[in-house]
Design a protein around this motif. Structure first.
Motif, PDB file in Angstrom:
ATOM      1  N   ALA A   1       0.818  -1.209   0.000  1.00 34.69           N
ATOM      2  CA  ALA A   1       0.000   0.000   0.000  1.00 34.69           C
ATOM      3  C   ALA A   1       0.856   1.265   0.000  1.00 34.69           C
ATOM      4  O   ALA A   1       0.349   2.350  -0.292  1.00 34.69           O
ATOM      5  N   ARG A   2       2.150   1.124   0.335  1.00 37.66           N
ATOM      6  CA  ARG A   2       3.030   2.303   0.418  1.00 37.66           C
ATOM      7  C   ARG A   2       4.138   2.240  -0.644  1.00 37.66           C
ATOM      8  O   ARG A   2       5.219   2.795  -0.456  1.00 37.66           O
ATOM      9  N   ILE A   3       3.862   1.556  -1.751  1.00 36.38           N
ATOM     10  CA  ILE A   3       4.883   1.397  -2.786  1.00 36.38           C
ATOM     11  C   ILE A   3       5.362   2.755  -3.305  1.00 36.38           C
ATOM     12  O   ILE A   3       6.558   2.974  -3.515  1.00 36.38           O
ATOM     13  N   GLY A   4       4.436   3.677  -3.504  1.00 38.51           N
ATOM     14  CA  GLY A   4       4.816   4.994  -4.007  1.00 38.51           C
ATOM     15  C   GLY A   4       5.762   5.711  -3.066  1.00 38.51           C
ATOM     16  O   GLY A   4       6.778   6.285  -3.495  1.00 38.51           O
ATOM     17  N   ALA A   5       5.460   5.675  -1.762  1.00 39.87           N
ATOM     18  CA  ALA A   5       6.312   6.350  -0.786  1.00 39.87           C
ATOM     19  C   ALA A   5       7.676   5.678  -0.683  1.00 39.87           C
ATOM     20  O   ALA A   5       8.717   6.353  -0.568  1.00 39.87           O
ATOM     21  N   ILE A   6       7.683   4.343  -0.721  1.00 42.66           N
ATOM     22  CA  ILE A   6       8.955   3.611  -0.624  1.00 42.66           C
ATOM     23  C   ILE A   6       9.814   3.873  -1.865  1.00 42.66           C
ATOM     24  O   ILE A   6      11.028   4.077  -1.760  1.00 42.66           O
ATOM     25  N   TYR A   7       9.181   3.880  -3.021  1.00 45.50           N
ATOM     26  CA  TYR A   7       9.924   4.132  -4.254  1.00 45.50           C
ATOM     27  C   TYR A   7      10.475   5.554  -4.265  1.00 45.50           C
ATOM     28  O   TYR A   7      11.598   5.811  -4.719  1.00 45.50           O
TER      29      TYR A   7
END
Length: 418
Positions: free
Chosen positions: A132-138
């Protein structure tokens, strides 16, 4: 938030390690071998993706501990695998006819790809743990990579390569501590943060200092009795080594006529990454000891043209600048990519070279009959100004027009260094 910091720190350490390896390869081997680092990084990151396909579910069961383990493994492997790789008896000059060199090269690839494998596995594991936090992690991954690329360049100016390696390992340990903190651990992250710096400093310098290949010019020059390195600079554009040879004087004069009876004055050799020697020639303002410059093949353009404006690309130790001045060039523009080279020639060995790279930006007033470039430089108002340097010099032994002979006593054109 701690997980994003951990990903950012680890990504910064990985990209900094990749950039640093290009410098280490250029020093230890040759500059064209530095490009294999890109394939090493791709190999490590690609293998990590395949690895996560098989262990994803088991690794996610204890995400914090596994991320920290992989991050610590990166810190250890970044130094340990590098130290082991340079102890392999790999000689690129023998790759074509010695089949064992192929094995050594493959072993070097595997060793140096391992740190990228651990870093890629850590970051990939974090993406799988929180979809769910792929964008933030990327975003944290890219931000960290950009910061690592920005930081490692000035770090290579301020620190030797072995200390940069230690710093990268310490950053990886810190990333592991933040990962554990994000998973609810309390005491372990603090302990990792405490041991990060001592663990990085524990590696002996003799294990990490890059040593040039024994077949490079610097290594061969140091085999001459009493020859030794008297100064050095390390930076992102190359490691500079200045050598002095008292017993067997250095004589660097490419293209010198075989019929000449002239010899260069005292010289110091400057090697970039252990190869590509350039010479610094003693210059006091008297051009008579530089008569040999007129008996080199590179003097031909000055015989064909009358006082040409001269552009010198890759000025190095300044021999080409001296040649242009000797032949009454109307203007000399010297371009040297590495500012540390200019600093060596113009400051640390300025008395020896006559400060031929003295750069000036604002007008200054010089005496009309300065006897040497050193006197002219000392008469300038400041080292940050720019002006012509009048030098009294003899006419070179070449044919010149009557107009050229009549202007023999004129002062030299402006010298600018870029």
């Amino acid at each position: 938030m701690p997980l994003l910091v951990a990903v950012s720190l680890l990504s910064a350490a990985a990209i900094a390690y990749e950039i640093l390896l290009t410098r280490l390869f250029a020093i230890a081997l040759w500059h064209h071998f530095a490009y294999i680092i890109i394939s090493l990084a791709l190999l490590g990151y690609g293998a990590s993706g395949t690895f996560l396909v098989f262990v994803r579910h088991r690794a996610l069961a204890r995400f914090g501990a596994n991320f920290a383990t992989l991050a610590v493994s990166f810190g250890i492997a970044a130094i340990g695998c590098y130290a082991l790789a340079w102890r392999l008896p790999f000689n690129p000059l023998e790759v074509i006819w010695d089949w064992r060199q192929q094995l050594y090269l493959a072993a070097m690839y595997l060793l140096l790809a391992l740190p990228f494998f651990t870093a890629g596995s850590s970051i990939g594991l974090s993406l799988a743990a929180q979809p769910a936090r792929i964008g933030a992690i990327y975003r944290a991954d890219l931000t960290g990579a950009g910061a690592g690329a920005l930081v490692i360049v000035p770090a290579m100016v301020a620190l030797p390569p072995e200390d940069c390696l230690r710093g990268i390992a310490a950053v990886a340990f810190t990333a592991a501590a933040f990962a554990l903190a994000s998973d609810g651990w309390q005491r372990v992250p603090f302990a990792l943060g405490v041991i990060a710096v001592p663990a990085a400093l524990a590696w002996p310098t003799t294990w990490l200092e890059p040593m040039p290949s024994p077949y490079k010019g610097l290594s061969l020059a140091l085999t001459v009795p009493e020859t030794h390195v008297i100064a050095g600079r390390t930076g992102p554009l190359g490691r500079l080594s200045v050598i002095e040879s008292p017993s067997v004087p250095l004589r660097h004069a490419p293209g010198l006529s075989l019929a000449t009876r002239l010899a260069p004055p005292e010289q110091l050799g400057v090697f970039t990454d252990g190869d590509g020697m350039s010479a610094m020639t003693r210059f006091t303002g008297d051009f008579k000891p530089l008569n040999y410059l007129d008996q080199q093949t590179m003097a031909l353009p000055f015989h064909l043209l009358d006082r040409p404006a001269t552009l010198i690309l890759g000025a190095g130790g300044g021999a080409d600048v001296l040649r242009a001045l000797y032949h009454h060039a109307s203007r000399v523009d010297a371009v040297e990519l590495n500012p540390q080279m200019v600093d060596l020639v113009d400051r640390e060995f300025g008395v020896f070279t006559g400060r031929i790279y003295r750069r000036r930006r604002s007008p200054c007033t010089l005496p009309k009959h300065a006897a040497s470039s050193r006197e002219a430089a000392d008469a300038g108002t400041s080292s940050s100004s720019r002006c012509s340097i009048p030098i009294r010099r003899p006419q070179p032994a070449c044919r010149r027009s009557a107009k050229a002979r009549s202007t023999q006593s004129r002062r030299s054109g402006p010298i600018s260094t870029i």
